[in-house]
Scaffold this active site. Structure first.
Site, PDB file in Angstrom:
ATOM      1  N   ALA A  69      -7.100 -97.417  22.573  1.00  0.00           N
ATOM      2  CA  ALA A  69      -8.092 -97.142  21.320  1.00  0.00           C
ATOM      3  C   ALA A  69      -7.853 -95.959  21.074  1.00  0.00           C
ATOM      4  CB  ALA A  69      -9.700 -97.296  21.730  1.00  0.00           C
ATOM      5  N   GLY A 108      -7.439-100.080  25.700  1.00  0.00           N
ATOM      6  CA  GLY A 108      -7.550-101.586  25.062  1.00  0.00           C
ATOM      7  C   GLY A 108      -6.108-101.755  24.106  1.00  0.00           C
ATOM      8  N   GLU A 111      -5.773-104.364  26.614  1.00  0.00           N
ATOM      9  CA  GLU A 111      -6.980-105.353  26.077  1.00  0.00           C
ATOM     10  C   GLU A 111      -6.040-106.605  25.284  1.00  0.00           C
ATOM     11  OE1 GLU A 111     -10.116-102.899  25.779  1.00  0.00           O
ATOM     12  OE2 GLU A 111     -10.898-103.922  27.165  1.00  0.00           O
ATOM     13  N   GLU A 131     -10.034 -96.469  30.844  1.00  0.00           N
ATOM     14  CA  GLU A 131     -10.907 -95.959  30.351  1.00  0.00           C
ATOM     15  C   GLU A 131     -11.836 -95.157  30.907  1.00  0.00           C
ATOM     16  OE1 GLU A 131      -9.382 -98.997  30.171  1.00  0.00           O
ATOM     17  OE2 GLU A 131      -9.317-100.074  28.167  1.00  0.00           O
TER      18      GLU A 131
END
Ligand code: TC6
Length: 713
Positions: A69, A108, A111, A131
Site C-alpha cells: 500500500a 499489499g 496480498e 506491515e
C-alpha cells in the site's frame, strides 16, 4: 464497491494474443495508491468483458512487482476502492488471473498476488508481509489468505516477523506455484498463463482453501514468544491474533475482523511512529549540502589504534570488503588488536554473517598491521581511534597530515572533542571530518558523521558512503560537546541523577525506562559502559562547571570504592561471576541517603509517570536545543540517532516524534514547572517555545526541511 472507476493509465491493459497483461506502473515501487487501486478495478472489469482474453497476468513495471500500500496515504482517511475490495474483485474473476512477480511483492503487493488464482516468480524474487514493521498488520486479506495457502506455521513465521522469503522458499511453502527461468516477469506470466489456458486448470481461490487444523496452543506459544521480543510493540502480537482468527472463523468473518484490527492499529501512535521512522531512515542522507556530489574513492582505509573501538571499526570495514591498515604503537599492541579482530570476525562466521573463505581472505589479504604511519600513504580514508584526549589526537593528525596522500579523508572517531580544533592542526581542514562509531563498532548501527566548519562536501558524502559500505545508519551531526547523541544523553542522564538524588532509586528509573521500551535503563547501561568513564569526564569538566549546576556526588563515591560496574562485578547492580544481568546493589541506596542528608533534601516519592515525564522532558528539551543550534539538521536526525545508538524504542519513533504525540505544549509546561525547582537545568529550548507559540510540531519542521518523503503529498 463501485466497479465504474475510470483507468488513469497507471495500470495498463494490453492483449498479448489471448492473455491480458496488466502492468502496474507507479514509480519507484508501484505502491498501491488510490489511482492504482481504481485502475486495477477498471482493468479487472475490462478483462471480464473482454471476450478475447482467456487469462490475465498482473505484473509490476520497473524493479519490483508491488511494494505494498502507499504508506503516505495512511495519514489520510481511507478512500474507496479499499484494497481488500479490489483484491476480492480480482479473486472473484471468472477467468484465471496470474501474478507474475519480480523484485519484491511486499505487503499489499503480496496480498494482491494472494488474491490472484496463481502466482509465478522469477529468480531472485522475494515475497513478504512486512506491515508489522509499520505497526500494522496486513489489512487486505494477508492474515486470512496466507495461512489458508501456506499453513498456520508458515504464516506465524512470516507475518509477525515481517521477514520476506526468497522465491524458492516461497515455492516450497506453496505461496508461489512456480519459479520461472524466464528472464522477466511478463514472459514468466505469459508462459504460466498459456499452460493454465491449455490445461484448463481450475481456478484456485485462497479464500476457498482450508488450512490443516492446528492446536490452539500453537497460537498461545507464538503470542508469548512475539510479545517477549516485541517489548511493548503491539503489532506483532496482533499479527498472531489475526492469524488465529483465520483458524476460528469463516473467510468473510475473518476478513471483517482483520479489517477491524488493521484500522485500530492504523490509527495508533505506534503506527505513526513506525511510519515516521520508515521515512526518516530514507531522509537521513538527503542533505542539500551534498545533493548531486559524488564521494571520493573508497577502497582502503587506515585505522589508528587497535583498542576495542579501533579493532571494532577495522572489523566492520573488513567484513564489508574494505582493505584495512591498522596502526599501533608496538608489535605487542598490534598482536592484541589482531586477536580482537580475529575474535570479532570469528563471531560473525559463527553467526553465519561471513563465510570461512571471507574470513581467510581478510587475514591473508585485506588486513595489514603496522607500527609505521608511513604505511598509510596510499589509503583513501583514515579513522583515528586513539585515546580520547585532544592533545593526543592533535599529534596523530599532525602525523597524518604528513604521510597521507592528497585527497585522503582524515576522520576522528572522537565522541565529544572539538573536530574543528583537530582539523586546525592540519594543512587540509577541508579533508577532516568526525566519524563517530558506537561500540562495538562492527555491530552497532549508528554512525554520526560530524561535519566541521571547513569540511568539504565531498568529504561529507564520503563519510556517508563509508556508512553505506559498512551497513551503518549515518546521521549528519554538527560540532559540539557530544554531538547529537552523547550531548542529549548527558542531559537526560543528569535529569535521572536529579530524580534519584531527590528521592527515587536508580532501579526505579531503570524499571520505568524498561517499561517504556528501552532495552536497558540508564544505570544498567552505565554499569555496562564502565562507571570510571563518567568519573573521568566529571573530573575533566570540574574546572569549567557552572556554579549554578546541581552537582551530585553519589556516582563519584561509588567509583571511590572501586565500583566501576560490570567489569568490577559491582556498580549500581551486583553481578554474579560471568553474569550480565545484576541485582540491585543496596549499598547505593545508603550512599544516596547520605548525599540527601548532607544536602538537606527531603526525599520525594515520584510516581512512575512523573519519573518518565521528567526524563523525557529533559531529553526532548536538549534535543530541541540540538536542532535549534543546527547540530542536528532536522528533528528526524535526532530521532534516528536515539533509535539506532541509544536503544530508544523504534515503535515510539524517537524523542521528537514522541514529543509530538504527547503534545509540545504539555512538554513545555512540564519543563517550566520543573524550572521552579532548578531554573538552571530546566531552561526551555527557544525552539520548543517557538513551536508551541506558533502551534507547530517537530513533524512540521521535518516537512519544512523538504527532505522527509513522509511529508510529500
Ligand atoms: C501495506 O502494504 C498495507 C496493506 C494493507 C492495506 C489495507 N509506500 O526503500 P527505498 C518509497 S503497508 C510509499 O529507498 P529500495 C520510499 O519512501 C506497506 N512509498 O528503495 C522511497 O521514497 P523516496 C508494506 C514507498 O530499493 C522510495 O520508495 N510494504 C513505499 O532500497 C524508494 O524506497 C512495505 O513495508 C510504500 N509502500 O527498497 C515495503 N515503499 O525516494 C516498504 C517505498 O522519496 N518498502 N516507498 O525516499 C520497502 O521495503 C523498500 O522500499 C523496497 C525498495 C524493498 C520496496
Amino acid at each position: 464497491m463501485s466497479s465504474s472507476f475510470k483507468s488513469s493509465g497507471q495500470v495498463s491493459y494490453e492483449l498479448r494474443g489471448d492473455v491480458a497483461v496488466m502492468t502496474v506502473s507507479n514509480a519507484p515501487v508501484n505502491a498501491l495508491s488510490l489511482a492504482i487501486r481504481q485502475d486495477l478495478v477498471a482493468c479487472i472489469k475490462q478483462f471480464e468483458e473482454d471476450d478475447v482474453a482467456k487469462a490475465a497476468v498482473i505484473v509490476g513495471a520497473g524493479k519490483v512487482f508491488i511494494a505494498g500500500a502507499d504508506i503516505r496515504e495512511f495519514k489520510r482517511p481511507a478512500t474507496e476502492p479499499h484494497l481488500p475490495d479490489v483484491i476480492d474483485g480480482i479473486e472473484a474473476c471468472s477467468k484465471p488471473v496470474i501474478a507474475a512477480i519480480h523484485g519484491v511483492a511486499l505487503g499489499g503487493g503480496l496480498e494482491v498476488a494472494l488474491g490472484c488464482h496463481f502466482r509465478v516468480g522469477v529468480k531472485g524474487a522475494k515475497v513478504g508481509l512486512p506491515e508489522v514493521h509499520l505497526g500494522i498488520i496486513p489489512g487486505a486479506g494477508g492474515t486470512q489468505r496466507l495461512p489458508r495457502l501456506a499453513g498456520y506455521e508458515k504464516a506465524l513465521e512470516m507475518i509477525p516477523s515481517g521477514v520476506p522469503i526468497g522465491a524458492d522458499a516461497a515455492k516450497a511453502a506453496g505461496i508461489l506455484d512456480d519459479v520461472s527461468d524466464e528472464a522477466d516477469a511478463v514472459a514468466a506470466g505469459l508462459v504460466f498463463a498459456r499452460s493454465v489456458i491449455d490445461n484448463g486448470t481450475p481456478l484456485r481461490r485462497c479464500s476457498e482453501l482450508v488450512a490443516p487444523a492446528v492446536d490452539a496452543q500453537v497460537f498461545a506459544d507464538a503470542k508469548a514468544a512475539v510479545a517477549k521480543r516485541a517489548r511493548g510493540q503491539k503489532s506483532p502480537v496482533v499479527c498472531v491474533e489475526a492469524i488465529e482468527v483465520a483458524s476460528q472463523t469463516s473467510f468473510a468473518d475473518g476478513m471483517a475482523k482483520e479489517r477491524e484490527m488493521f484500522m485500530e492499529l492504523k490509527n495508533s501512535a505506534q503506527h505513526r511512529a513506525l511510519a515516521h521512522a520508515f521515512f526518516a531512515d530514507r531522509a537521513l542522507g538527503k542533505l542539500p549540502e551534498i545533493e548531486g556530489i559524488a564521494p571520493r574513492a573508497l577502497k582502503s582505509i587506515g585505522v589508528i589504534g587497535g583498542g576495542t573501538m579501533g579493532a571494532g571499526i577495522a572489523t566492520g570495514a573488513l567484513m564489508n570488503g574494505l582493505a584495512v591498515t591498522l596502526i599501533e604503537r608496538d608489535d605487542e599492541a598490534l598482536g592484541r588488536a589482531k586477536a580482537t579482530i580475529a575474535k570479532n570476525v570469528g563471531g560473525a562466521v559463527k553467526k553465519g554473517k561471513l563465510s570461512a573463505e571471507q574470513e581467510q581472505r581478510i587475514f591473508a589479504e585485506a588486513l595489514s598491521l603496522s607500527t609505521d604511519y608511513a604505511s598509510l600513504s596510499e589509503v583513501d580514508l583514515v579513522v583515528e581511534a586513539v585515546f580520547e584526549d585532544i592533545d593526543v589526537k592533535k599529534q596523530v593528525f599532525e602525523k597524518l597530515d604528513e604521510v597521507c596522500k592528497e585527497g585522503a579523508v582524515l576522520a576522528t572517531n572522537t565522541s565529544y572533542l572539538d573536530v574543528n580544533a583537530i582539523a586546525a592542526v592540519t594543512k587540509r581542514p577541508q579533508d577532516v571530518i568526525g566519524l563517530h562509531f558506537f561500540s562495538p563498532a562492527h555491530i552497532m548501527k549508528l554512525l554520526e558523521v560530524v561535519v566541521a566548519d571547513k569540511t568539504a562536501p565531498d568529504v561529507i558524502v564520503t563519510g556517508f558512503q563509508l556508512g553505506k559500505i559498512m551497513r551503518k545508519v549515518a546521521v549528519r551531526a554538527g560540532v559540539c560537546d557530544g554531538f547529537i547523541g552523547n550531548r542529549i544523553l548527558a542531559t537526560y542522564r543528569a535529569a535521572a541523577d536529579a530524580i534519584v538524588v531527590d528521592g527515587s532509586t536508580p532501579f526505579e528509573v531503570d524499571e520505568v525506562m524498561l517499561e517504556f521500551g528501552f532495552p536497558m535503563g540508564p544505570y544498567a547501561v552505565a554499569d555496562l559502559a564502565g562507571l570510571d568513564i563518567g568519573w573521568a569526564t566529571r573530573k575533566r569538566k570540574a574546572p569549567t562547571r557552572d556554579p549554578r549546576e546541581r552537582y551530585f556526588t553519589f556516582a563519584d563515591r561509588m567509583c571511590e570504592q572501586g565500583w566501576f560496574g560490570q567489569k568490577t562485578s559491582k556498580g549500581y547492580y551486583v553481578y554474579e561471576e560471568g553474569a550480565r544481568k545484576g541485582t540491585p546493589n543496596p549499598a547505593v541506596l545508603d550512599i544516596l541517603t547520605e548525599e540527601r542528608k548532607e544536602k538537606q533534601i527531603n526525599a520525594q516519592n515520584l510516581s512512575k509517570e512523573q519519573i518518565l515525564d521528567r526524563y523525557m522532558a529533559a531529553m526532548v528539551n536538549e534535543a530541541a536545543k540540538v536542532v535549534e543550534e543546527g547540530i542536528a539538521l532536522r528533528p528526524l536526525d535526532v530521532d534516528m540517532t536515539l533509535i539506532y545508538g541509544y536503544g530508544f524504542p523504534r515503535w515510539r519513533g524517537g524523542p521528537m516524534q514522541y514529543a509530538d504525540e504527547i503534545g509540545l505544549e504539555k512538554i513545555l509546561s512540564n519543563i517550566k514547572a520543573y524550572a521552579q525547582e532548578d531554573a538552571y537545568f530546566w531552561q526551555p529550548a527557544k525552539l520548543l517555545e517557538e513551536l508551541v507559540a506558533s502551534g507547530r510540531t517537530f513533524a512540521d519542521l521535518n516537512a519544512e526541511s523538504g527532505n522527509n518523503s513522509a511529508a510529500k503529498k
